[in-house]
Motif scaffolding. Structure first.
Motif, mmCIF file in Angstrom:
data_model
loop_
_atom_site.group_PDB
_atom_site.id
_atom_site.type_symbol
_atom_site.label_atom_id
_atom_site.label_comp_id
_atom_site.label_asym_id
_atom_site.label_seq_id
_atom_site.Cartn_x
_atom_site.Cartn_y
_atom_site.Cartn_z
ATOM 1 N N GLN A 6 0.834 -1.203 0.000
ATOM 2 C CA GLN A 6 0.000 0.000 0.000
ATOM 3 C C GLN A 6 0.865 1.247 0.000
ATOM 4 O O GLN A 6 0.582 2.204 -0.728
ATOM 5 N N ILE A 7 1.916 1.241 0.794
ATOM 6 C CA ILE A 7 2.808 2.394 0.841
ATOM 7 C C ILE A 7 3.525 2.551 -0.491
ATOM 8 O O ILE A 7 3.618 3.653 -1.039
ATOM 9 N N GLU A 59 0.354 11.503 5.794
ATOM 10 C CA GLU A 59 -0.807 11.827 6.619
ATOM 11 C C GLU A 59 -2.019 10.999 6.192
ATOM 12 O O GLU A 59 -2.754 10.477 7.029
ATOM 13 N N LYS A 60 -2.221 10.832 4.900
ATOM 14 C CA LYS A 60 -3.346 10.048 4.400
ATOM 15 C C LYS A 60 -3.185 8.569 4.732
ATOM 16 O O LYS A 60 -4.144 7.901 5.101
ATOM 17 N N MET A 64 -5.546 6.223 7.248
ATOM 18 C CA MET A 64 -6.242 4.998 6.859
ATOM 19 C C MET A 64 -6.174 3.946 7.959
ATOM 20 O O MET A 64 -7.088 3.142 8.118
ATOM 21 N N PHE A 65 -5.087 3.932 8.729
ATOM 22 C CA PHE A 65 -4.881 2.890 9.711
ATOM 23 C C PHE A 65 -5.285 3.283 11.136
ATOM 24 O O PHE A 65 -5.306 2.436 12.016
ATOM 25 N N LYS A 66 -5.583 4.536 11.349
ATOM 26 C CA LYS A 66 -6.043 4.971 12.670
ATOM 27 C C LYS A 66 -7.494 4.563 12.866
ATOM 28 O O LYS A 66 -8.310 4.642 11.957
ATOM 29 N N LYS A 67 -7.794 4.166 14.067
ATOM 30 C CA LYS A 67 -9.181 3.831 14.385
ATOM 31 C C LYS A 67 -9.920 5.113 14.757
ATOM 32 O O LYS A 67 -9.378 5.974 15.443
#
Length: 70
Positions: A6-7, A59-60, A64-67
């Motif tokens: 993804q990165i 930042e994007k 995406m991975f932060k709850k």
């Protein structure tokens, strides 16, 4: 899709664009390695813009991975 993929998928277009831009903007023959002040300021501007773009992409990706906290 793994985290690494993804990165890589997110950064690949930016890296290709930066490399392509550098190749296009560099003169074909630099006489004795001289770069005029305009070229230097342009290079600095590209580096700053690239760093800002990487920061926004990071930042994007982190977003995406932060709850979400509700």
């Amino acid at each position: 899709m793994t985290h690494f993929n993804q990165i890589r998928k997110a950064y690949f277009p930016a890296v290709v664009l930066c490399l392509f831009s550098i190749i296009i903007l560099m003169p074909a023959d630099a006489h004795a390695g001289y770069l005029d002040p305009g070229a230097n300021s342009s290079l600095v501007q590209w580096i700053v813009a690239g760093a800002a773009a990487v920061g926004k992409i990071k930042e994007k990706i982190v977003g995406m991975f932060k709850k979400s906290q509700k």
